[in-house]
Scaffold this active site. Structure first.
Site, PDB file in Angstrom:
ATOM      1  N   HIS A 194      44.126  46.422  49.113  1.00  0.00           N
ATOM      2  CA  HIS A 194      44.007  46.967  47.757  1.00  0.00           C
ATOM      3  C   HIS A 194      43.714  48.455  47.794  1.00  0.00           C
ATOM      4  O   HIS A 194      43.405  49.039  48.842  1.00  0.00           O
ATOM      5  CB  HIS A 194      42.907  46.230  46.988  1.00  0.00           C
ATOM      6  CG  HIS A 194      41.525  46.443  47.536  1.00  0.00           C
ATOM      7  ND1 HIS A 194      40.698  47.456  47.113  1.00  0.00           N
ATOM      8  CD2 HIS A 194      40.832  45.774  48.487  1.00  0.00           C
ATOM      9  CE1 HIS A 194      39.558  47.401  47.762  1.00  0.00           C
ATOM     10  NE2 HIS A 194      39.609  46.385  48.620  1.00  0.00           N
ATOM     11  N   CYS A 210      37.716  43.291  52.850  1.00  0.00           N
ATOM     12  CA  CYS A 210      39.078  43.586  52.438  1.00  0.00           C
ATOM     13  C   CYS A 210      39.590  44.862  53.093  1.00  0.00           C
ATOM     14  O   CYS A 210      38.841  45.670  53.615  1.00  0.00           O
ATOM     15  CB  CYS A 210      39.159  43.710  50.923  1.00  0.00           C
ATOM     16  SG  CYS A 210      38.826  42.147  50.070  1.00  0.00           S
TER      17      CYS A 210
END
Length: 234
Positions: A194, A210
């Protein structure tokens, strides 16, 4: 991550996994601790230095995005982490995403022994993960839903719980401008590739598991990666 809500209400048929770490092959899926792809505190930006014009162009402002994205001061990101096409030897097929947790590089395998390379930020000690999976789908300006475990640690995030509809897209959303959703064996790992406005954090272990990219980089990657692509994290 059993018992945790998915990170985004856009997740179709998301299935929770155990916490801590996921691995492939006989090892199966182990547990992983996830704090919702969010840094715990702001990171101080390094001093400013001169930047080549080509890099300035790559990281220019994007005023026509749904939520305008400011230009990146690329001098605050080490040059090796700037987006660039490089020679890259691998047996993985074209279109595969390879994340190297030691070098903080993400490579998108291209034809003729080339790859598009991006600098990334990764999980802190205790939140690392590795394995082979799939990018099941991708979203522009996704919604973010913090897991129950994270809400227990930070009760102020209850307002963004799944029951409350999650955090809407926007400049302060932890998933940034784009998100690629990582599934393993058909189950949502709750991990994402992301964007992040904290571009000076690239090359550091600051997120909670992440893979984060500069906003301009994740937009570029989003346009190149196809849903169903393989991802390998080493």
């Amino acid at each position: 991550m059993r018992g945790l809500h998915r990170l985004s209400d856009d997740t179709p048929n998301a299935l929770p996994l155990s916490r801590r770490r996921f691995l492939t092959g006989a090892a199966g899926i182990a547990s992983v601790a996830l704090a919702g792809c969010q840094t715990d505190s702001p990171i101080a930006a390094p001093p400013v230095a001169a930047t080549p014009s080509a890099t300035v162009t790559a990281y220019r402002a994007l005023p026509n995005e749904r939520f305008p994205i400011p230009a990146v001061d690329a001098a605050k990101v080490p040059a090796r982490f700037h987006r660039q096409q490089v020679r890259f030897a691998t047996r993985e097929p074209v279109g595969t995403v390879i994340v190297n947790t030691k070098t903080f590089f993400l490579h998108l395998v291209q034809e003729d022994g080339m790859a598009m390379r991006y600098g990334v930020g990764l999980g802190r000690a205790g939140f690392e993960w590795s394995g082979r999976a799939k990018i099941a789908y991708k979203r522009q300006w996704p919604k973010w839903t913090p897991p129950d475990e994270m809400i227990q640690r930070q009760p102020e995030l209850e307002q963004w719980s799944a029951a409350n509809g999650g955090m809407p897209p926007g400049p302060t959303n932890p998933l940034g401008a784009r998100a690629l959703y990582i599934f393993q064996n058909g189950e949502d790992t709750l991990y994402r590739i992301h964007g992040s406005p904290e571009y000076w954090s690239i090359g550091k272990a600051v997120s909670s598991g992440c893979v984060r990219l500069i906003q301009q980089d994740v937009i570029d990657l989003y346009g190149r990666v196809t849903s169903g692509a393989s991802i390998v994290v080493v």
